[in-house]
Every structure is written in structure tokens, then in C-alpha cells.
Design a protein around this motif. Structure first.
Motif, short mmCIF file in Angstrom:
data_model
loop_
_atom_site.label_atom_id
_atom_site.label_comp_id
_atom_site.label_asym_id
_atom_site.label_seq_id
_atom_site.Cartn_x
_atom_site.Cartn_y
_atom_site.Cartn_z
N LEU A 338 44.22 51.50 36.82
CA LEU A 338 44.85 51.01 35.59
C LEU A 338 43.84 50.20 34.75
O LEU A 338 43.88 50.22 33.53
N PHE A 339 42.93 49.50 35.44
CA PHE A 339 41.97 48.63 34.75
C PHE A 339 40.57 49.23 34.89
O PHE A 339 40.06 49.36 36.01
N PRO A 340 39.92 49.59 33.79
CA PRO A 340 38.69 50.38 33.86
C PRO A 340 37.45 49.63 34.37
O PRO A 340 36.51 50.26 34.84
N ARG A 341 37.40 48.31 34.30
CA ARG A 341 36.17 47.61 34.61
C ARG A 341 36.14 46.99 36.02
O ARG A 341 35.17 46.34 36.38
N THR A 342 37.18 47.17 36.79
CA THR A 342 37.15 46.64 38.16
C THR A 342 36.55 47.67 39.10
O THR A 342 36.46 48.86 38.78
N HIS A 343 36.15 47.23 40.29
CA HIS A 343 35.60 48.16 41.27
C HIS A 343 36.70 49.06 41.84
O HIS A 343 36.45 50.20 42.21
N GLY A 344 37.89 48.55 41.94
CA GLY A 344 39.02 49.34 42.41
C GLY A 344 40.30 48.57 42.15
O GLY A 344 40.32 47.34 42.25
N ASN A 345 41.36 49.27 41.77
CA ASN A 345 42.63 48.58 41.55
C ASN A 345 43.79 49.55 41.73
O ASN A 345 43.62 50.77 41.59
N ALA A 346 44.92 48.99 42.08
CA ALA A 346 46.13 49.79 42.24
C ALA A 346 47.34 48.93 41.91
O ALA A 346 47.35 47.73 42.17
N VAL A 347 48.34 49.56 41.32
CA VAL A 347 49.63 48.91 41.08
C VAL A 347 50.63 49.52 42.06
O VAL A 347 50.88 50.72 42.04
N PHE A 348 51.16 48.68 42.93
CA PHE A 348 52.13 49.13 43.92
C PHE A 348 53.49 48.56 43.54
O PHE A 348 53.65 47.34 43.40
N GLN A 354 56.48 44.11 42.88
CA GLN A 354 55.30 44.76 42.34
C GLN A 354 54.05 43.91 42.59
O GLN A 354 54.07 42.69 42.42
N ALA A 355 52.99 44.58 43.03
CA ALA A 355 51.71 43.90 43.28
C ALA A 355 50.58 44.67 42.60
O ALA A 355 50.52 45.90 42.69
N ILE A 356 49.71 43.94 41.91
CA ILE A 356 48.48 44.52 41.39
C ILE A 356 47.36 44.11 42.34
O ILE A 356 47.02 42.92 42.45
N ALA A 357 46.81 45.08 43.06
CA ALA A 357 45.72 44.80 44.00
C ALA A 357 44.40 45.16 43.35
O ALA A 357 44.25 46.22 42.74
N VAL A 358 43.43 44.25 43.46
CA VAL A 358 42.11 44.46 42.86
C VAL A 358 41.05 44.23 43.93
O VAL A 358 41.08 43.22 44.65
N CYS A 359 40.12 45.18 44.03
CA CYS A 359 39.04 45.10 45.01
C CYS A 359 37.72 44.86 44.29
O CYS A 359 37.42 45.52 43.29
N THR A 360 36.94 43.90 44.80
CA THR A 360 35.61 43.61 44.26
C THR A 360 34.59 43.67 45.39
O THR A 360 34.78 43.02 46.43
N LEU A 361 33.54 44.46 45.20
CA LEU A 361 32.48 44.58 46.19
C LEU A 361 31.28 43.73 45.77
O LEU A 361 31.02 43.56 44.59
N GLY A 362 30.58 43.21 46.76
CA GLY A 362 29.41 42.41 46.43
C GLY A 362 28.42 42.36 47.58
O GLY A 362 28.68 42.88 48.68
N SER A 363 27.31 41.72 47.34
CA SER A 363 26.29 41.55 48.38
C SER A 363 26.69 40.41 49.30
O SER A 363 27.72 39.77 49.12
N THR A 364 25.83 40.12 50.28
CA THR A 364 26.14 39.05 51.23
C THR A 364 26.19 37.68 50.54
O THR A 364 26.71 36.72 51.12
N ALA A 365 25.69 37.58 49.33
CA ALA A 365 25.79 36.31 48.59
C ALA A 365 27.24 35.99 48.23
O ALA A 365 27.56 34.85 47.88
N MET A 366 28.12 37.00 48.32
CA MET A 366 29.52 36.81 47.93
C MET A 366 30.42 36.46 49.13
O MET A 366 31.64 36.40 49.00
#
Length: 447
Positions: A338-348, A354-366
């Protein structure tokens, strides 16, 4: 009270002996107990207010658990050397204690109760969270606070197909199971934990194994209470008069039966509110007998009546409050990207949850860094849960996460942790957000 009566010992499997002690520390509290296991020592205190407010219709219980860094001979590593805002571990343990003891207070008890638990010594072997539940139970059991019966708590691990009571941190790292149980001598009250794809049969056996240990703790505390416990102050438990119950039933039963059959949550709540307003206007009107009914008693009678009618509808008509049959699930829909600039998202969406789940990936600094009694650590996967007040159509607080948000986020995180790829195969840190935008049902499971 003799020195002998001030202490009791409970032997558990694996050579672990719980030693409960009272009468030495915090003697002005209504109940206080030191609990020792190995070189781990906790203090739990229980205090109550002298009088209940006539304005409240709920049981005001407050539980706080704190791990003192001095218990392991350390101070915090940051600039501020004093314990401050509770850590996630402390919040989760406070919730464990609360969920375990809350059902054991009688209906009609509205005095404020505060449980405070502190870790004063930690040997690195005997994890204090389940011990804090036992210590709180003991403090309440010996006090004059009307606590119905003692509870016990244990953690169960599984190593080489053998169950372990209260495994140490190293055993827990290798264990296929991390199961926290609390309960009375008769039944379990709370089950919390995670496992590595175990069968239902194994989990049930673990629960039986743990309950056997809980029985020992409860029996010991019951015997201790009989010897040195204070008489319970049952006079502070208010009883709702039959007259109030009958008046509420006569006024509201027909309208409540109709309101319970409204499928939409908000519309149903509006009808409930109108019925309650009408009830108060009629039974608390100035021209009526002064002081005949307390508003609190009418609130409780209204809740009891609506609950009884809902149960009756379910049992006799096989129909739930939202119109579903007992074997029906809510409509489920899932939309991704649904959201174009996130790494991954879903509306359940499941029914009105209702939940909007958003996934963000990063290096070990995160990584999420934390500090506890074992030292400093890092998490490469963490799930954070957000529950804004608009999700239930209300005006409310917005700010740092509350205990409920911390607890629900941890539940969802535990459910997903077992399916994470190894760091060698997927060298990313993963941050998950669960943003609840509607709620009418389990939003933690929706996460």
C-alpha cells in the motif's frame, strides 16, 4: 512469631529450594516477603488503601517490578547511574505478576492495592521474573488484603526431551521451550511463552509438569498463612444489593437483549450508552429516595446483566455478539504494498480489527541495544506495536508506549521469531511495526 515461623522452604525438582522469609524487612507494609533461591533474593510488598472511592467501579491494582543493577555489583553504563524508566523486561514481568494475581481478588473489592517487587541480589542462575510472582503471592497471602488463595509460578524448559523447572540462562538458550506458568493449587491461571515448533501433546505435558510444582508452592503458602497470616479484612468487600440487581434487570433487560444483537460495534456501543444513561436518570434521579443506590453498584449490576445475557445468547442460540455462529470466523482481507517507499508493508483486516504492518531492513547498526542484569545485549529482530486511541474511536493519550503496547508487541514478536532466517543466510536487522488502526478483537494476534 518464632524465628522458625518466619521462614518456610519449598523443595522443587532439580535441587532448587525456594525460601520465603517475613518479619525482617518492610514491617510496616500490609504484607512483605523476601524470597531466596540460591543467591538470588527478591523483596515483594503488598499495601492497600484504607478506604475505597465510591466513584470507581473497578479494582485499582498497581504492580511494579524493578531489577536493581547493584544486585549484580554493577551500575548502569550510561550517564545516568540511577534506575529510571522501566525496561521492557521489567514491564513484561510487572504484567506477568498483574495477570497472575488479579483474578484472585473478590468481586466488590475496590480498595487500591499496590505490589512492589525489587531484585536485591541476582546470582546469574536463578532468573527472578517467576520468583517475583511467587513473592507477590506470598506477601498478599500473609497480609490482611482479601486475596482468595495463594498462587505459585514456575518457568519450564525442555532439554534432551526432559522438562526443567526454572532453567538457568544457559539452559534457557538451548531449550526448545520457554513456558511461564502461574496458578493455584487447583488450576492454571496464566500461560505465557514460546517454543520451537513443539506438538500440542508436549505443551500439555509441560503444563502438567509445571502445575505439579505450583501445587507444592501453593500448599506451602496456605500452611504458612494458617500459622502466621493476618485475618483477611473481608468487611471491605462491598456487596451489591439484590434490590439494585433487580432494579437494573427490570429497567434494562429488554433493551440490552436487543442491543446485543446489533452487529456493528460502534452502533452497539451507542445503544448501550443510551440504555445506561436512561438507567442512571431513572434510578439516581433527585426525586427518588436519597442514597438508595450507589452509581457504582448500578454500573456493576449493568455489566453483570449484559455479560449474563451475552453468555445466554451464545449458549442457547449458538450466536456470538457480532452475529456469527460459533464455527464462523470474521472476514479476512490482506493487502500488500500500500505504501511505495517502505521495505515491506501489509494491511491485515479481520472483521473490525485492522493492522498496518511495516517491515524495515537495516545493517547491524540498526540493532536494538538493551542492558539488563546479564549485561548489554542486542536484538536483530524486534516488533513494536502501536495502539492509537482512534483505533477504538476514542480521544486518549498519545506518547511513549504504555505497558499494554509493550506486552502485545512482545507477544507478536515471539510468534514470529521461530521462522526468522539465520543471520548467515539473511544478514539484515529487521524492525517490524504493527500500527493498529481499528480494534474489535485480538489486535496482538492480528499483528
Amino acid at each position: 512469631m518464632t524465628q522458625q515461623e518466619q521462614k518456610i522452604a519449598v523443595d522443587l525438582d532439580g535441587g532448587k529450594t525456594l525460601v520465603f522469609e517475613t518479619g525482617k524487612i518492610a514491617r510496616q507494609a500490609h504484607g512483605s516477603v523476601l524470597l531466596h533461591l540460591g543467591e538470588t533474593t527478591l523483596l515483594a510488598t503488598a499495601c492497600r488503601s484504607n478506604k475505597a472511592s465510591e466513584e470507581i467501579d473497578f479494582f485499582p491494582l498497581r504492580v511494579d517490578y524493578q531489577e536493581k543493577f547493584s544486585s549484580v555489583g554493577r551500575t548502569l553504563s550510561g550517564f545516568i547511574k540511577r534506575e529510571g524508566r522501566p525496561t521492557q523486561k521489567e514491564i513484561l514481568t510487572s504484567r506477568f505478576i498483574d495477570r497472575s494475581i488479579r483474578p484472585l481478588f473478590p468481586d466488590g473489592y475496590f480498595n487500591e492495592v499496590q505490589i512492589l517487587s525489587y531484585v536485591y541480589s541476582y546470582d546469574g542462575l536463578h532468573i527472578p521474573d517467576v520468583l517475583a510472582i511467587c513473592a507477590a503471592s506470598a506477601a498478599l497471602t500473609l497480609s490482611d488484603i482479601p486475596f482468595l488463595k495463594p498462587i505459585g509460578a514456575v518457568r519450564i524448559g525442555l532439554l534432551d526431551e526432559n522438562f526443567i523447572i526454572n532453567p538457568n540462562p544457559e539452559e534457557l538458550k538451548k531449550s526448545q521451550l520457554d513456558l511461564i506458568l502461574s496458578g493455584t493449587e487447583d488450576a492454571l491461571l496464566m500461560i505465557e511463552g514460546s517454543c520451537d515448533f513443539l506438538t500440542e501433546e508436549i505443551i500439555l505435558k509441560a503444563a502438567e509438569f509445571g502445575h505439579a510444582a505450583i501445587r507444592k508452592i501453593c500448599q506451602a503458602l496456605s500452611g504458612w498463612q494458617a500459622k502466621i497470616g493476618k485475618p483477611k479484612n473481608l468487611g471491605s468487600v462491598s456487596q451489591i444489593s439484590q434490590e439494585a440487581l433487580e432494579a437494573v434487570r427490570k429497567h434494562s433487560e429488554k433493551d440490552l437483549n436487543e442491543a446485543l444483537r446489533i452487529k456493528e460495534k460502534k452502533l452497539r456501543e451507542e445503544h448501550f450508552s443510551k440504555i445506561k444513561t436512561s438507567l442512571f436518570e431513572e434510578l439516581l434521579a433527585e426525586e427518588k429516595e436519597a442514597g438508595k443506590f450507589l452509581k457504582r453498584d448500578l454500573e456493576i449490576a449493568f455489566k453483570n446483566l449484559s455479560s449474563a445475557l451475552m453468555r445466554k445468547m451464545i449458549l442457547e442460540e449458538n450466536r456470538r455478539i457480532d452475529g456469527r455462529a460459533l464455527d464462523e470466523i470474521r472476514p479476512i482481507s490482506i493487502e500488500t504494498s500500500l505504501f511505495p517507499r517502505t521495505h515491506g508493508n501489509a494491511v491485515f483486516t479481520r472483521g473490525e480489527t485492522q493492522a498496518i504492518a511495516v517491515c524495515t531492513l537495516g545493517s547491524t547498526a540498526m540493532v536494538e541495544r538493551y542492558e539488563d542484569l546479564h549485561g548489554e545485549g542486542e536484538s536483530r529482530f524486534y516488533l513494536q506495536y502501536f495502539f492509537p486511541p482512534f483505533s477504538v474511536g476514542e480521544v486518549g493519550r498519545s506518547g511513549p508506549p504504555g505497558r499494554r503496547e509493550i506486552g502485545h508487541g512482545k507477544l507478536a514478536e515471539k510468534a514470529l521469531k521461530a521462522i526468522l532466517p539465520d543471520m548467515a543466510d539473511f544478514p539484515y536487522v529487521i524492525r517490524m511495526e504493527s500500527n493498529i488502526t481499528e480494534s474489535n478483537g485480538s489486535s496482538s494476534m492480528a499483528s
